[in-house]
Design an enzyme around this catalytic site. Structure first.
Site, PDB file in Angstrom:
ATOM      1  CG  ASP A   1     -10.115  -0.702   4.022  1.00  0.00           C
ATOM      2  OD1 ASP A   1      -9.647  -1.326   2.990  1.00  0.00           O
ATOM      3  OD2 ASP A   1      -9.461  -1.195   4.886  1.00  0.00           O
TER       4      ASP A   1
ATOM      5  CD  GLN B   1      -3.518  -4.896   5.992  1.00  0.00           C
ATOM      6  OE1 GLN B   1      -3.514  -3.734   5.432  1.00  0.00           O
ATOM      7  NE2 GLN B   1      -4.174  -6.043   5.852  1.00  0.00           N
TER       8      GLN B   1
ATOM      9  CE  LYS C   1      -3.887  -2.528   1.780  1.00  0.00           C
ATOM     10  NZ  LYS C   1      -4.351  -2.911   3.251  1.00  0.00           N
TER      11      LYS C   1
END
Length: 279
Positions: free
Chosen positions: A119, A96, A52
């Site tokens: 997300d 995460q 990322k």
């Protein structure tokens, strides 16, 4: 021979487009930053976080990294999220997953401001998708739509069967396929006559999390197969939820593992980050 749907190539294409868009926004004085929080040092999570960061660097946005110890309390994590919610320089916040067991995943997801929820997991984002309003879309399903469209796979009017009903892939995937005017059937571990239902699919999306679960007996000839699964064997060799060698000769198009759906998830995360810059 089935057409191989090349996720590496398509994701690179998307990232190039985003790089261009970020340069244009920068020229207008608009900059972007993604904050990535990792709690603990799960090796798979560390790889994702590194990827990322690389993607942020490539498209030209800042990445802020918060690597917290396994012992971090839920309260400490919530305080950090609130601080980032208030920080005007930060456009996107990502925690995460998975988080350690003493931290409640749902509480963490809900704490992220919906305007920074790159997300696409916040209940508000999911609700917007359900009723067809604008909002961030979960990255893997959004990536699959791009794979299909950019590979000239017609979605409208087709019968799409999804194996899997998770909040991250199965459910949002169904809503996105409906948005594209497909007829959608969701199947899962309790579905009866699974093979028969799959055999009726023009597009079969497999996200069941079981290694090489789908073989040729699940397919009708000419179907398009999207394999969302990813499994590592003892020799570190990757495979998906589909028995590729057996299924591929029957398909009109198929995603490989690796190099299919995987690269698209990060490309669509970057897409959400760029969208967040203009919110």
């Amino acid at each position: 021979m089935a057409k191989l749907i090349d996720g590496k190539h398509i994701s690179a294409e998307i990232k190039e487009e985003l790089k261009q868009k970020v340069a244009e926004l920068k020229a207008e004085g608009i900059t972007g930053a993604l904050a990535v929080i990792q709690v603990g040092d799960d090796p798979a999570s560390s790889v994702y976080v590194r990827n990322k960061k690389k993607a942020c660097e490539f498209i030209g946005i800042d990445s802020l990294s918060y690597e917290l110890s396994e012992e971090t309390t839920q309260e400490e994590l919530l305080e950090l999220i609130e601080k980032l919610n208030q920080d005007e320089k930060v456009n996107g916040i990502l925690v995460q997953l998975p988080v350690p067991k003493h931290i409640d995943e749902n509480t963490i997801i809900k704490a992220i401001s919906p305007s920074k929820d790159v997300d696409g997991f916040h209940p508000q984002s999911v609700g917007a998708l359900t009723i067809g309003q604008k909002g961030f879309v979960s990255c893997t399903p959004a990536g699959i739509i791009q794979l299909l469209k950019r590979s000239d796979v017609e979605i409208e009017g087709k019968h799409c069967v999804i194996i899997g009903r998770s909040n991250i892939v199965g459910k949002p995937m169904a809503l996105l396929m409906l948005r594209e005017n497909a007829t959608v059937t969701i199947t899962h571990s309790r579905t009866k006559n699974l093979k028969e239902i799959c055999k009726a699919a023009d597009i079969l999306i497999v996200a069941i999390g079981k290694k090489e679960f789908v073989d040729a007996s699940y397919l009708k000839e000419g179907a398009v197969v999207i394999d969302v699964g990813i499994h590592r064997d003892e020799n570190n060799k990757l495979s998906g939820d589909v028995k590729f060698d057996e299924v591929e000769p029957l398909c009109s198009a198929i995603t490989p593992v690796p190099g299919g759906v995987g690269p698209m998830t990060i490309a669509m995360l970057m897409n959400n980050c760029v969208e967040a810059m203009t919110k």
